[in-house]
Motif scaffolding. Structure first.
Motif, short mmCIF file in Angstrom:
data_model
loop_
_atom_site.label_atom_id
_atom_site.label_comp_id
_atom_site.label_asym_id
_atom_site.label_seq_id
_atom_site.Cartn_x
_atom_site.Cartn_y
_atom_site.Cartn_z
N LEU A 112 0.91 -1.34 -0.06
CA LEU A 112 0.19 0.02 0.00
C LEU A 112 0.97 1.13 0.12
N ALA A 113 2.03 1.12 0.62
CA ALA A 113 3.03 2.20 0.63
C ALA A 113 3.26 2.74 -0.85
N SER A 126 4.81 4.31 8.20
CA SER A 126 4.50 4.34 6.48
C SER A 126 3.93 5.61 6.12
N PRO A 127 4.29 5.82 4.85
CA PRO A 127 3.73 7.16 4.22
C PRO A 127 2.10 7.15 4.03
N VAL A 128 1.72 5.98 4.21
CA VAL A 128 -0.07 6.10 3.95
C VAL A 128 -0.78 5.60 5.21
N SER A 129 0.07 5.70 6.37
CA SER A 129 -0.38 5.41 7.51
C SER A 129 -1.91 5.98 8.06
N GLY A 130 -2.18 7.40 7.47
CA GLY A 130 -3.38 7.93 7.65
C GLY A 130 -4.52 7.41 6.79
#
Length: 349
Positions: free
Chosen positions: A191-192, A223-227
């Motif tokens: 997903l990242a 992760s850069p997509v943690s939000g």
């Protein structure tokens, strides 16, 4: 008309535990009772396949005391002392979801011990129930069990209770216990690589392995997509049903499955699937319904997700194929009927 035979079902721990294996066995126990079998639920210690010596002795004593055909859960059957199992006089049906030696993260000595124990114990079973053709092939090819002693009792599935109502941005749903075998770490990595696309993701799973669950939380926090990714943990049935109805894609980066009940659930909800070509997954997920990539390959997983997110016609074809496949899946009553026939044959032999 003759009443169905009495039998017992030995299961470790809490039968309400939210894993595919426990759901299968709970529904099988209920289904056999519905068919008229007097089923004794023999609850063994939850620590299997790693009981203490005292717990092992108590489990052996409980099995030896049984006087009716006895189904034994695989977590117990694959790890219980062979000499103790040999003392059981009731006919034994082994319920093997997948061999214990196939679990992820075992050291070589532990893997070898579990393989030898399960192989030797399988020689003591009168019959074996498995959830898939893959599991049967595994037992015949690697464990020396003759095919005529194995019956496939494919898991049933409940029809979707809610109509599909996919949300925006599209929801990628993953369902599986928080354990290394389920590959949630690979999914987070994949997903990242999709930060440029519009999506959201929810990972649902009982924190079976506490250390791994904590590691996943740390991985996601960095992760850069943690939000955009939610580690939801264990959820109740109503929330899970709403998540299935809201989702556009089902994704599970599993490293191995003996069947994979969640794939049937995804199909029943008409969801295209992205997963890994490992174990029973290629048999469980029809080719027209999903994209399968090699396990432990987050780049391939990301590419498959990107393809489904970006190709509307492909997604629509796979969605329609998933709905057709889901509508054709058996119900739990069919699973119970197969196991019932096995028990009846044993009671007459």
């Amino acid at each position: 008309m003759t009443r169905p035979c009495d039998a017992a079902f030995a299961i470790p721990g809490d039968i309400a535990t939210l894993t595919g294996g426990y759901i299968y066995e709970r529904r099988l126990l209920e289904g056999l009772r519905d068919l008229g079998h007097d089923m004794r639920h023999l609850q063994l210690v939850a620590s299997f396949p790693d009981p203490t010596p005292a717990e092992m002795a108590a489990a052996v004593a409980a099995l030896v005391a049984e006087d009716r055909p006895l189904i034994v859960d695989g977590l117990v059957f694959g790890a219980i002392d062979t000499a103790g199992l040999a003392r059981v006089r009731a006919p034994i049906v082994a319920m093997i979801h997948h061999p214990l030696a196939m679990e992820t993260g075992l050291n070589p000595a532990r893997r070898a011990h579990l393989y030898r124990t399960e192989r030797d114990n399988l020689q003591l079973a009168r019959h074996v129930l498995v959830p898939s053709p893959h599991a049967r092939a595994m037992l015949t090819e690697r464990y020396g069990v003759s095919a005529d002693r194995i019956t496939i009792a494919r898991p049933g599935v409940e029809p979707a209770r809610l109509a599909p109502s996919p949300v925006t941005p599209p929801l990628i749903l993953s369902v599986g216990i928080l354990h290394p075998r389920k590959g949630h770490d690979m999914l987070i990595n994949a997903l990242a690589g999709l930060a440029d696309l519009d999506w959201q993701a929810v990972i649902v799973g009982n924190p079976w392995d506490g250390a791994h669950a904590a590691a996943l939380a740390r991985q996601l926090a960095g992760s850069p997509v943690s939000g955009r990714v939610t580690l939801a943990g264990r959820v109740d049935a109503d929330r899970l049903e709403r998540l299935y109805a809201s989702a556009s894609i089902f994704a599970l980066a599993t490293r191995y499955e003996g069947h994979g009940l969640v794939f049937d659930e995804a199909l029943a909800h008409g969801l295209p699937i992205v997963s890994c070509a490992t174990g029973a997954v290629p048999d469980t997920v029809p080719a027209a319904t999903g994209l399968l990539v090699p396990p432990d390959d987050p780049h391939a997983l990301a590419a498959a997700l990107r393809r489904l997110l970006g190709d509307g016609p492909l997604h629509a074809r796979m969605r329609d194929a998933a709905r057709r496949a889901g509508n054709a899946l058996p119900g739990w009553q069919e699973t119970a009927a197969i196991a019932s026939r096995v028990l009846e044959r044993l009671s007459l032999s």
